[in-house]
Enzyme design. Structure first.
Site, mmCIF file in Angstrom:
data_model
loop_
_atom_site.group_PDB
_atom_site.id
_atom_site.type_symbol
_atom_site.label_atom_id
_atom_site.label_comp_id
_atom_site.label_asym_id
_atom_site.label_seq_id
_atom_site.Cartn_x
_atom_site.Cartn_y
_atom_site.Cartn_z
ATOM 1 N N TYR A 4 -8.084 14.894 -10.119
ATOM 2 C CA TYR A 4 -7.006 13.958 -11.187
ATOM 3 C C TYR A 4 -5.431 14.281 -11.703
ATOM 4 O O TYR A 4 -4.535 14.552 -11.708
ATOM 5 C CB TYR A 4 -7.698 12.515 -11.686
ATOM 6 C CG TYR A 4 -6.947 12.214 -12.556
ATOM 7 C CD1 TYR A 4 -5.977 11.317 -12.428
ATOM 8 C CD2 TYR A 4 -6.178 12.146 -13.926
ATOM 9 C CE1 TYR A 4 -4.722 10.159 -12.499
ATOM 10 C CE2 TYR A 4 -5.292 11.120 -14.723
ATOM 11 C CZ TYR A 4 -5.070 10.343 -13.824
ATOM 12 O OH TYR A 4 -4.436 9.126 -14.684
ATOM 13 N N ASP A 49 1.127 -1.000 -0.118
ATOM 14 C CA ASP A 49 -0.184 -0.116 0.444
ATOM 15 C C ASP A 49 0.523 1.355 -0.024
ATOM 16 O O ASP A 49 1.646 1.643 1.087
ATOM 17 C CB ASP A 49 -1.169 -0.151 1.208
ATOM 18 C CG ASP A 49 -1.943 1.066 1.735
ATOM 19 O OD1 ASP A 49 -1.402 1.900 0.796
ATOM 20 O OD2 ASP A 49 -2.717 1.165 2.681
ATOM 21 N N LYS A 80 -1.858 15.995 -10.634
ATOM 22 C CA LYS A 80 -0.787 15.296 -11.367
ATOM 23 C C LYS A 80 -0.275 16.688 -11.521
ATOM 24 O O LYS A 80 1.283 16.567 -11.298
ATOM 25 C CB LYS A 80 -1.478 14.936 -12.231
ATOM 26 C CG LYS A 80 -2.084 13.367 -12.365
ATOM 27 C CD LYS A 80 -0.977 12.301 -11.920
ATOM 28 C CE LYS A 80 -1.647 10.442 -12.381
ATOM 29 N NZ LYS A 80 -0.530 9.693 -11.279
HETATM 30 C C1 AKB Z 1 -8.021 9.035 -17.792
HETATM 31 O O1 AKB Z 1 -8.757 8.859 -18.721
HETATM 32 O O2 AKB Z 1 -8.340 9.189 -16.601
HETATM 33 C C2 AKB Z 1 -6.805 8.523 -18.018
HETATM 34 C C3 AKB Z 1 -5.424 9.153 -18.406
HETATM 35 C C4 AKB Z 1 -5.896 10.444 -19.240
HETATM 36 O O3 AKB Z 1 -4.704 9.620 -17.835
HETATM 37 N N1 AKB Z 1 -6.918 7.313 -18.102
#
Ligand code: AKB
Length: 309
Positions: free
Chosen positions: A135, A45, A139
């Protein structure tokens, strides 16, 4: 050369583990799900800092590939876990890799770092970046942190901004670009598919073999050649769900696709349509091999369509 891979049970891990073994690496593949590889595997993990420290101490890898992540759609469903897994774990890995004197670290960034004010065609390496999804925010923060660790601690961190990755053998889950893999499987198995994006939503994509070749090439590149320490833009190909539907119909003429967009449409519309990858080409010789017909042919080969028809 010993490598530690986190999130080895995911889409990229499935192809990277055998590729690194083929390159002669000793690989420890880790994840929180059971793994079935012809190499050492372990439960890990990545949010458990002590467990990661222990694995680094015992395995003593020269290279770490940090792939554990929640993709864009899953990060919207579970924002807190999305943030800790995508950002906090990356920070811990960087810190622990400095401590363990790891020579090189790879982690995966994404085209999700771009946003609605980023130019969508031939998106440059250094444009305006205002990601709307959690996300992409995590990132982008990871990219800044990677550069920080390079300049402040000399950690040799390397990364790619992955477009949608298309490949056989593993159904990606929790992403916005997953439709590209799912459409092939649905076409082969049911002859129809319901797509959660609008038909004309063009996105950058990459075939898995190109993605893996890119990781290996980047990790082999001499340190002094690399001018980008956040994450490199890479372009494979670009297509929309409609382009893919038409390509699939060349092999399965009765295939039909319905379009019922959901919340992922908004994320997809905030991402580039194509990428300018001149830094990757100039610094370490990036050159993708797969266009849409080649990608489809490779998918059909893997799905054994030729044998059946
Ligand atoms: C997603 O669709 O979340 C991933 C990406 C584009 O990083 N494939």
């Amino acid at each position: 050369m010993r490598a530690l891979i986190t999130g080895a049970g995911g889409q990229i891990g499935h192809a990277l583990v055998p590729a690194l073994l083929h390159e002669g690496y000793e690989v420890l593949a880790t994840d929180v799900i059971p793994l079935d590889y012809s190499t050492a595997t372990a439960y890990l993990d990545v949010l458990d800092k002590e467990a990661v420290r222990k694995v680094l101490k015992e395995w003593r890898p020269q290279e770490v590939y940090h792939l554990a992540a929640y993709l864009s759609a899953k990060s919207e469903a579970e924002p807190e876990k999305g943030w800790t897994l995508n950002f906090t774990s990356t920070w811990q890995i960087f810190e622990l890799c400095v401590e363990a004197k790891v020579e090189r670290v790879f982690w995966a960034s994404s085209i999700a770092v771009f946003g609605p004010h980023t130019p969508r065609e031939a998106t440059p390496q250094y444009p305006h970046m205002d990601p709307i999804g959690l996300y992409g925010i995590a990132k982008l923060a990871g990219e800044r942190l990677a550069e920080y660790y390079y300049w402040r601690y000399g950690l040799d961190v390397r990364s790619l901004r992955f477009p949608g990755v298309v490949g056989p053998g593993h159904l990606p889950q929790g992403g916005t670009t997953d439709f590209a893999v799912h459409m092939f499987y649905a076409a082969a198995q049911q002859g129809s598919y319901t797509c959660y994006l609008l038909p004309e939503t063009t996105l950058p994509m990459i075939y898995i073999d190109d993605a893996i070749a890119g990781i290996i090439q980047l990790m082999k590149a001499p340190r002094e050649k690399l001018s980008v320490r956040g994450a490199y833009n890479i372009q494979g190909l670009s297509f929309s769900p409609r382009d893919l539907e038409r390509e699939i119909q060349k092999t399965i003429p009765h295939f039909t696709c319905r379009y019922e967009p959901d919340f992922r449409q908004k994320l997809a519309e905030s991402w580039p349509r194509s990428i300018d990858d001149r830094y990757a080409r100039a610094d370490w010789g990036w050159q993708p091999k797969y266009d849409l017909p080649n990608l489809a042919a490779a998918m059909w080969r893997a799905l054994s369509i030729y044998e059946q028809s």
